[in-house]
Scaffold this active site. Structure first.
Site, short mmCIF file in Angstrom:
data_model
loop_
_atom_site.label_atom_id
_atom_site.label_comp_id
_atom_site.label_asym_id
_atom_site.label_seq_id
_atom_site.Cartn_x
_atom_site.Cartn_y
_atom_site.Cartn_z
N GLU A 135 -56.47 -32.15 121.97
CA GLU A 135 -55.07 -32.57 121.95
C GLU A 135 -54.19 -31.63 121.12
O GLU A 135 -52.96 -31.75 121.16
CB GLU A 135 -54.95 -34.00 121.41
N CYS A 191 -63.46 -35.06 117.06
CA CYS A 191 -63.61 -34.69 115.66
C CYS A 191 -64.28 -35.83 114.87
O CYS A 191 -65.48 -36.03 115.00
CB CYS A 191 -62.28 -34.25 115.06
N HIS A 211 -60.53 -30.18 118.89
CA HIS A 211 -59.36 -31.04 119.12
C HIS A 211 -58.68 -30.63 120.43
O HIS A 211 -57.80 -29.75 120.43
CB HIS A 211 -58.35 -30.90 117.98
#
Length: 241
Positions: A187, A95, A185
């Site tokens: 994660e 990001c 993202h």
């Protein structure tokens, strides 16, 4: 002992999600890294990135900051990333980290002309992804979690753009053989994404979007997480050469 990964912390999650700890923790868990396999440096708080020696690679977190603000800590981090990329250290920007890496390598970052992208988006892989160490063999279209206002408007010269969404033309790129940026993202779990939509519901409404619809369409994104785990495995393999 395996060499650790350096995590450059460039920001904090939205306040309502900080009870789940910060981006470095989310990244470490999603990447399958143990506590002793990651070293976190909070560059946003003014900590200087360390020397590159002894690290298997570096991962750059997301942030609520804007690359175009050219904050001193951000520009120092960009310089470090530029030098690390040219030195061949495996890099993975997420990001803000994706945008910062693009900026560091001569690309262009700015506000997305179409505005915010948020929620579970569907990535489409470019043909260049078929031979990429992180994306090869993944489905041609798969879900990923995203939340951003700024974007990579122009990838660095010589970079291979690997993925796009219907909203964003550069959701992933590789520069050289060892540096990747991803706008999404990997994660984020579905729970993280729902928390972000709740935190941004007023902004979404003001932009003509329905938070309930965005939240209802959130789904798991296992292939996106695989990209992060593949980076860890690939960087370790390179370090062992």
């Amino acid at each position: 002992m395996k060499p650790p990964f350096l995590i450059l912390e460039t920001g904090q999650p939205v306040p309502s999600m900080r009870r789940h700890r910060g981006f470095p923790h989310w990244i470490r868990v999603a990447a399958g890294l143990g506590r002793d396999e990651a070293v976190v440096v909070n560059v946003e708080a003014g900590e200087d990135p360390p020397g590159r020696e002894g690290f298997a690679g570096a991962i750059v977190t997301g942030s609520g900051a804007m690359v175009t603000d050219r904050a001193p800590w951000s520009e120092r981090s960009a310089q470090w990333l530029r030098e690390a990329a040219h030195a061949g250290l495996p890099l993975f920007g997420i990001c803000y980290g994706h945008q910062l890496l693009a900026h560091a390598l001569g690309g262009e970052v700015g506000n997305h002309p179409g505005g915010r992208e948020m929620g579970t988006v569907h990535l489409e892989l470019h043909p260049t992804a078929a031979a990429d160490p992180l994306f090869a063999g993944l489905p041609a279209r798969f879900p990923a979690q995203a939340t951003h206002l700024q974007t990579v408007l122009r990838a660095p010269e010589g970079a291979a753009v690997l993925a796009r969404s219907s909203h964003d033309a550069c959701h992933a790129f590789r520069w050289g053989e060892r540096a990747w940026g991803v706008q999404f993202h990997p994660e984020f779990s579905a729970g993280h994404m729902r928390g972000y939509v709740r935190a941004r519901q007023d902004a979404l409404r003001n932009e003509g979007l329905c938070p309930r619809t965005v939240a209802r369409e959130i789904s798991a994104a296992p292939h996106a997480r695989r990209v992060l785990r593949r980076f860890v495995g690939h960087a370790r393999a390179l370090h062992g050469r």
